[in-house]
Design an enzyme around this catalytic site. Structure first.
Site, mmCIF file in Angstrom:
data_model
loop_
_atom_site.group_PDB
_atom_site.id
_atom_site.type_symbol
_atom_site.label_atom_id
_atom_site.label_comp_id
_atom_site.label_asym_id
_atom_site.label_seq_id
_atom_site.Cartn_x
_atom_site.Cartn_y
_atom_site.Cartn_z
ATOM 1 N N PHE A 1 0.784 -0.971 -0.143
ATOM 2 C CA PHE A 1 0.081 -0.130 0.023
ATOM 3 C C PHE A 1 0.757 1.263 -0.024
ATOM 4 C CE2 PHE A 1 -2.248 3.425 1.754
ATOM 5 C CZ PHE A 1 -3.613 3.567 1.006
ATOM 6 N N ASP B 1 9.524 2.814 1.332
ATOM 7 C CA ASP B 1 8.343 3.724 1.803
ATOM 8 C C ASP B 1 8.308 3.645 3.169
ATOM 9 O OD1 ASP B 1 5.965 4.594 2.381
ATOM 10 O OD2 ASP B 1 4.703 3.578 0.762
ATOM 11 N N LYS C 1 3.244 11.535 6.520
ATOM 12 C CA LYS C 1 2.423 11.577 7.795
ATOM 13 C C LYS C 1 3.020 12.265 8.936
ATOM 14 C CE LYS C 1 -0.196 7.277 6.262
ATOM 15 N NZ LYS C 1 -1.456 7.995 5.916
#
Length: 408
Positions: free
Chosen positions: A149, A234, A263
């Site tokens: 994801f 990531d 984030k």
């Protein structure tokens, strides 16, 4: 005795109905309307308090309204919020220098969202493949992992194997080869002379906090070095102390060629993401080839600089490690009692719920009724990612609430 999620009251129902009427239904939120937050706790519009065990998917690593971050934001709001990259601003340079030092790299390319940062990393990897490695034009390939994801843009969902993310949104961009996650040999077997990069999550978050076998990241690093391929990590969810180390790659003493961050980098206040790499990689991008009106804006840069300063103290690495060990022991006691397995790294856990006691969504709704916020993924898994400012006693209380709903 069974515990059911309490029905939303009138005020909550009215807000939810108004949202449903005017907001596209791209999410399926739990039936709670949050109006305030402080530390690890939030309060809904009816005055009920909840312990937040999701932290906005790790965007709130430092909790709601961290005083140092709010002070930085307020000061910068009074000075300057946006210039675009048409001009220099006085916060971008210091932020980039601090983040580069934290990551042990030369350069930072700032963006806004995690998906933007992944798209940026893909463009950089392809440009590097053509301009440095000598891959023929438009032939570059990137190896990715099953269960990944990395975001929801059309490029990214094109190499996802999640039908919900992918189905109905094609045609998709070519140039991606997917292999089983956790299998370094499969990565090496997939490499060709046209491979520019390997893109993986050091720990897969959306998939249910899937932790790869020990040595997986070290093997990827060695394979990429030997074959002249970029290793892109990531770390949008796993980075910035979520797993008890600054980066999840630190768990295996591995340094990728590119970090993709987001984030928590924005302190839970503004969207802020970045690709961080050395000059021989990020230096391939030329003026005009990539950009963002808001990328590197002074407000985000000021907050990002304060985040990096907080991370540099070592406090949050220590908290993530110590509290993670504490949480792991508590959750381990639930295995065989409504829980089939637990995967945990630092303060990030995937809890597989026994289907006999309910789905992940049902357990999340029952926890909501008892003042705990968590979120399900992939049917039977409950994800938790408490803010790093949470207390051990609060974690104990939350696990006890989970124990009660599982027993019921």
């Amino acid at each position: 005795m069974s515990i059911q999620a309490s029905a939303p009251d009138a005020a909550t129902t009215a807000v939810i109905e108004a949202e449903d009427a005017h907001v596209a239904h791209n999410y399926h939120p739990l039936p709670v309307v949050i109006s305030r937050g402080e530390g690890a706790w939030v309060t809904d519009i009816e005055g009920k308090r909840y312990l937040d065990l999701l932290s906005a998917y790790s965007a709130l690593n430092f909790g709601h309204g961290h005083p140092a971050l709010l002070a930085t934001a307020r000061e910068q709001l009074d000075r300057l919020t946006l210039t675009s990259r048409a001009y220099h601003n006085d916060m971008l340079g210091p932020f980039a220098a601090a983040l580069a030092e934290l990551a042990g790299k030369d350069l930072v390319l700032p963006m806004n969202t995690g998906a933007e940062a992944v798209e940026t990393a893909i463009k950089v990897a392809r440009a590097w493949g053509y301009r440095v490695k000598g891959i023929p034009a438009d032939a570059a390939q990137i190896v990715v992992a099953n269960g990944n994801f990395h975001g929801r843009t059309t490029t990214i969902v094109g190499f996802s194997d999640d039908p919900t993310a992918r189905s109905g949104f094609g045609p998709f961009a070519p140039g991606f080869v997917s292999v089983p996650y956790g299998d370094a040999a499969a990565i090496e077997a997939a490499l060709t002379p046209e491979t520019a990069a390997v893109l993986v999550e050091p720990i897969q978050g959306e998939a249910g906090v899937i932790i790869p076998p020990e040595g997986y990241l070290r093997a990827i690093r060695e394979i990429c070095t030997r074959h002249g391929v970029l290793f892109i990590a990531d770390e949008i969810q796993s980075g910035l102390c979520r797993v008890g180390t600054t980066f999840a790659c630190d768990r295996e003493d591995v340094v990728p060629d590119m970090y993709v961050l987001g984030k928590a980098l924005g302190g839970g206040i503004v969207p802020l993401s970045a690709v961080v790499a050395d000059r021989d990689v990020l230096g391939v991008i030329r003026p005009g080839e990539h950009g963002s009106t808001f990328g590197g804006n002074p407000l985000a840069a000021a907050i990002g600089l304060r985040v990096v300063e907080m991370l540099s103290s070592g406090e949050f690495q220590q908290r993530g490690t110590a509290l993670g060990e504490h949480l792991a022991a508590k959750l381990g006691d639930l295995v065989g009692h409504g829980v089939t397995s637990v995967r945990i790294a630092g303060l990030w856990a995937g809890i597989d719920i026994d289907p006999a006691v309910g789905t992940g969504r049902e357990i999340a709704e029952r926890l909501l009724a008892r003042g705990v916020l968590a979120k399900d993924t992939h049917g039977q898994t409950l994800r938790i990612a408490p803010p790093l400012v949470v207390r051990a006693t609060e974690l104990d209380w939350a696990v006890e609430q989970l124990r009660v709903v599982l027993a019921a």
